[in-house]
Write an enzyme that holds these catalytic residues in place. Structure first.
Site, PDB file in Angstrom:
ATOM      1  N   GLY A   1       0.670  -1.249  -0.034  1.00 41.88           N
ATOM      2  CA  GLY A   1      -0.105  -0.054   0.012  1.00 41.88           C
ATOM      3  C   GLY A   1       0.969   1.141   0.001  1.00 41.88           C
ATOM      4  O   GLY A   1       2.071   1.183  -0.482  1.00 41.88           O
ATOM      5  N   ASN A   2       0.053   2.398   0.284  1.00 46.21           N
ATOM      6  CA  ASN A   2       0.977   3.606   0.437  1.00 46.21           C
ATOM      7  C   ASN A   2       0.303   4.527   1.495  1.00 46.21           C
ATOM      8  O   ASN A   2      -0.654   3.924   2.197  1.00 46.21           O
ATOM      9  CB  ASN A   2       0.887   4.403  -1.194  1.00 46.21           C
ATOM     10  CG  ASN A   2      -0.496   4.697  -1.461  1.00 46.21           C
ATOM     11  OD1 ASN A   2      -1.140   5.748  -0.988  1.00 46.21           O
ATOM     12  ND2 ASN A   2      -0.803   3.948  -2.358  1.00 46.21           N
ATOM     13  N   ARG A   3       0.926   5.745   1.574  1.00 47.37           N
ATOM     14  CA  ARG A   3       0.441   6.434   2.908  1.00 47.37           C
ATOM     15  C   ARG A   3      -0.538   7.551   2.721  1.00 47.37           C
ATOM     16  O   ARG A   3      -0.847   8.279   3.349  1.00 47.37           O
ATOM     17  CB  ARG A   3       1.648   7.180   3.256  1.00 47.37           C
ATOM     18  CG  ARG A   3       2.676   6.378   3.988  1.00 47.37           C
ATOM     19  CD  ARG A   3       3.915   7.263   4.564  1.00 47.37           C
ATOM     20  NE  ARG A   3       3.812   8.519   4.507  1.00 47.37           N
ATOM     21  CZ  ARG A   3       4.748   9.274   4.196  1.00 47.37           C
ATOM     22  NH1 ARG A   3       5.596   9.093   3.480  1.00 47.37           N
ATOM     23  NH2 ARG A   3       4.417  10.678   4.209  1.00 47.37           N
TER      24      ARG A   3
END
Ligand code: PMT
Length: 401
Positions: free
Chosen positions: A206-208
């Site tokens: 995923g990412n932030r």
């Protein structure tokens, strides 16, 4: 500076308890609030609660303090009237111009902006009588916020929930600020958040992205009169008031949802951080620990690229570029190359960095250079994500036929 005078009308629905939080939000952000409940509303939340939290006397009837002529004075003195929740009965009375209690009298005497936040069961909301009343009120210039979708009073779910009070307070502040309805009649789609590509039932790549920038775009477009759909990838924020939210997890799900919603959209803004790759294989059970692990990845479709390929002549397409400078070029160099590759009308280039970086992921602020296909470049200095969103809509507005 004089504090804005707000009338909070509360009609008799179970969501009256959420209006208590709306009252709190408004008073704590510098508004003087007079609460005018209907008699039915007091069956849900009593007069002492409204009086204590507003610091003002509370009445439902025109026969209280008659010497002060409250049935005229309260409406005349208001800078904003917001009715939350607005029941089907209250909407019907307001549309018909009835005046049988203090709230309906206030609605007839108010010459300021009026916001209705309806809340009721889905059947009541969808009934042709309610829809006709909503259309009448909107035609008169009132802002009727679409109810949210979700759990209703009983075990059932559907459209009819009162939007989150924090988001309703944001709508009130924008209406008080006198926002131009320059996106009225436009349908816009915004993607927000970060996709998750599952390796197994418990782990993902995923990412932030928090969804805050996408939320700001949705909130500001709604306030400027647009019909807004947000395709939200893993966003854990209260839903913006009056906005349709479509929940997705992965890049493939986001692609399907965005392409479906884009068919009838005037504008699509891709603010979501979409994974470029996904694991070739998603295990059905939790992967067991090994000394080393190699995961094979395959490219995800480029959603923005597909939108550009399928676009209608008058659709405006906006991408975001989350960039860091490196040995091959600056943030802007990479942004320019991305605009040329993607072929969208506008590309909002924002620099991203570690947690705590003042722009990009997670925080409340952002700064960007908005590059246009015609060569223009507009610098938006560090400010709130809403300020950047508003600037993006200004530039979109100039490109809408
Ligand atoms: O959500 P926040 O915490 O507020 O953070 C906001 C943000 C940093 C996520 C946002 O401002 C932002 O920059 N969003 C775009 C992030 C991104 O994926 O950038 P990109 O440079 O990798 O992609 C360029 C564009 O192509 C984007 O519009 C992206 O949505 C789109 N894309 C990317 C990959 C893919 N497979 N399909 C796409 O459509």
């Amino acid at each position: 500076m004089t504090r804005p005078q707000v009338v909070l009308g509360v009609s008799g629905g179970i969501a009256a308890y959420k209006a208590v939080e709306l009252l709190r939000q408004l008073t704590e952000s510098g508004h003087d609030v007079t609460v005018v409940p209907t008699a039915a509303a007091l069956s849900f939340v009593g007069e002492p609660t409204w009086a204590a939290l507003s610091g003002r006397p509370v009445a439902t009837s025109v026969w209280t303090d008659v010497h002060e002529v409250p049935h005229v004075r309260i409406g005349q003195a208001a800078d904003l009237v917001v009715v939350a929740p607005a029941t089907a009965d209250l909407l019907a009375k307001a549309a018909a111009g009835l005046a049988d209690d203090l709230l309906t009298n206030t609605l007839l005497t108010a010459r300021c902006p009026v916001v209705f936040a309806p809340a009721m069961h889905t059947e009541m909301w969808e009934h042709p009588a309610t829809q006709a009343n909503v259309a009448t009120l909107r035609a008169r210039g009132c802002l009727v916020v679409e109810p949210a979708v979700g759990r209703l009073t009983g075990a059932d779910s559907g459209k009819g929930r009162l939007p989150d009070p924090v988001e309703l307070a944001a709508v009130c502040r924008r209406v008080l600020a006198g926002v131009d309805q320059d996106l009225a009649g436009r349908r816009v789609v915004v993607s927000a958040g970060g996709t998750r590509e599952h390796l197994d039932p418990v782990r993902f790549l995923g990412n932030r992205s928090s969804g805050k920038q996408g939320w700001a775009l949705a909130r500001t477009a709604q306030a400027r009169g647009a019909e807004v759909v947000v395709v939200a990838a893993n966003v854990a924020l209260p839903e913006p008031a009056g906005v349709k939210v479509v929940r997705v997890t992965s890049a493939l799900e986001l692609r399907d949802a965005v392409l479906a919603e884009a068919v009838s959209a005037d504008v699509v803004v891709m603010a979501a951080a979409v994974a470029d790759y996904r694991p070739v294989e998603r295990l059905a059970t939790k992967r067991k620990k090994t000394d080393t692990l190699q995961v094979e990845l395959v490219q995800n479709p480029d959603v923005l690229g597909e939108l550009v390929a399928a676009r209608s002549a008058d659709q405006v397409l906006v991408g975001f570029a989350a960039e860091t400078g490196d040995a091959d070029g600056s943030v802007l160099d990479h942004g320019r190359a991305k605009l040329a590759r993607k072929g969208c009308d506008l590309l909002v280039v924002n620099e991203v960095g570690e947690t705590g970086h003042p722009t990009g992921f997670e925080g409340e602020s952002n700064a960007a250079v908005v590059l246009a296909a015609d060569g223009a470049a507009v610098e938006v200095p560090l400010g709130s994500k809403e300020a950047l969103a508003d600037r993006v809509w200004d530039l979109v507005r100039e490109r809408l036929h």
